[in-house]
Write an enzyme that holds these catalytic residues in place. Structure first.
Site: not given
Ligand code: PLP
Length: 333
Positions: A40, A65, A90, A95, A127, A191, A193, A220, A222, A319
């Site tokens: 961009s 994922k 979560s 999915q 699904y 998240g 990792g 968050g 951590d 999503n």
């Molecule tokens: C799961 C997820 C994350 C974090 O990924 P981790 O492997 O848990 O660190 C970030 N963005 C999206 C859209 C996710 O679904």
């Protein structure tokens, strides 16, 4: 006790390596989308950098994922696949497992929080997965998952702390570097990792001079605390709009990889995620979910200085249900 000498290890567990990322790339070929790397001019002008966005919001089922979930199920024996798999998530990993399970002929059981986003619950059920609900503020999903898995003879595939999941997630960064060339910096949301650990394995093999940063929501941090302390720090489930990064601790596989290879872990506030969502919708015509904006927000806010640098940014997912999207987009108007 001796530990495996063939790969780096921590506490005796064999960590995945770049060879596992390559094997994952072969397994997911033709099943996962090879997503585009986008640029961009406006984003470059605003940051004074040369930014390349890896659009995993355009991945199958809407997030990276799918890569790890598909790789993990495809790596199972035929017998394990027939018996079925279970996970807790979560949303996006749920999915991914549900969809990959459907494609690979594995029945799926998903433990989901009661307050998971409506679009994610509906898509997971769509699904063909069986959904088991739990309260994420009071119940332990790990314990619930292990109990159900052993009772029903299912293989547990956790959302991030699993070698095949990490290796699958690493294929996003592998593609980004192979498609777009060498980077000075790569920014990855964090998240639990899985995505960051996979990105680190790919980047260190393909682009060794590149500095890779993890980006967490401010509420968050951590991962940042864990990096500073040199051990996994657990926090309460953080309240943030980045629902994909509400994981309260890193994993036994993801932490040592991140600790050894990451440049640093930075944080961004939720307001910066909203601003980034608006930017992607308005300027790039992309729907990116709040968690998917973490890495970009680090560049836009200067949490990681990017001026004059060539920067790879993973947009991890798209999503978000339309009602929430409209509310977020409206907030900054
Ligand atoms: C799961 C997820 C994350 C974090 O990924 P981790 O492997 O848990 O660190 C970030 N963005 C999206 C859209 C996710 O679904």
């Amino acid at each position: 006790m001796t530990t495996a000498a063939s790969s780096p290890s921590s506490n005796g567990i064999a960590l995945p390596t770049y060879a596992d990322v390559e094997a994952a790339a072969e397994r997911i070929r033709g099943a996962a989308h090879h997503t585009p790397a986008l640029t961009s001019r406006t984003a470059n002008e605003r940051t004074g950098a040369n930014l390349v966005f890896k659009a995993e919001n355009l991945q199958r089922m809407g997030a990276f994922k799918f890569r790890g979930g598909y790789n993990a199920i495809a790596a199972l024996s035929a017998e394990q696949r027939r018996a079925g798999v279970l996970t807790y998530s979560s949303g996006n990993h749920a999915q991914a497992i549900a969809y990959a399970g459907k494609l690979l002929g594995a029945p799926t059981t998903i433990i989901m929080p009661q307050d998971a986003p409506a679009a994610k619950v509906a898509a997971t059920r769509g699904y063909g997965a069986e959904i088991v609900s739990y309260d994420r503020y009071s119940q332990d999903r790990l314990a619930l998952g292990s109990k159900l898995a052993s009772e029903r003879g299912l293989t547990l595939i956790p959302p991030y702390d699993h070698p095949a999941v990490i290796a699958g997630q690493g294929t996003a960064t592998k593609e980004l570097i192979e498609d777009a060339g060498q980077f000075d910096i790569i920014l990855v949301c964090l998240g639990g990792g899985g995505l960051l650990a996979g990105a680190l394995l790919a980047a260190k093999a393909l682009n060794p001079g590149c500095r890779v940063y993890g980006v967490e929501p401010e509420a968050g941090n951590d991962g940042q605390q864990s990096l500073r302390k040199g051990e996994i720090v657990k926090i309460d489930v953080p309240k943030t709009i980045a629902d994909g990064a509400q994981t309260p601790f890193l994993g036994d596989y993801t932490f040592p990889i991140i600790r050894d290879l990451v440049e640093d872990i930075v944080t961004v506030p939720d307001a910066a995620l909203v601003a980034a969502m608006r930017f992607f919708a308005e300027r790039m015509k992309l729907v990116v979910e709040p968690t998917g904006c973490l890495a970009a927000a680090a560049a836009f806010t200067g949490a990681v200085p990017v001026e004059g640098k060539r920067v790879g940014i993973i947009l991890s997912g798209g999503n978000v249900d339309l009602a929430s999207f409209a509310r977020f987009i409206g907030e900054g108007a």
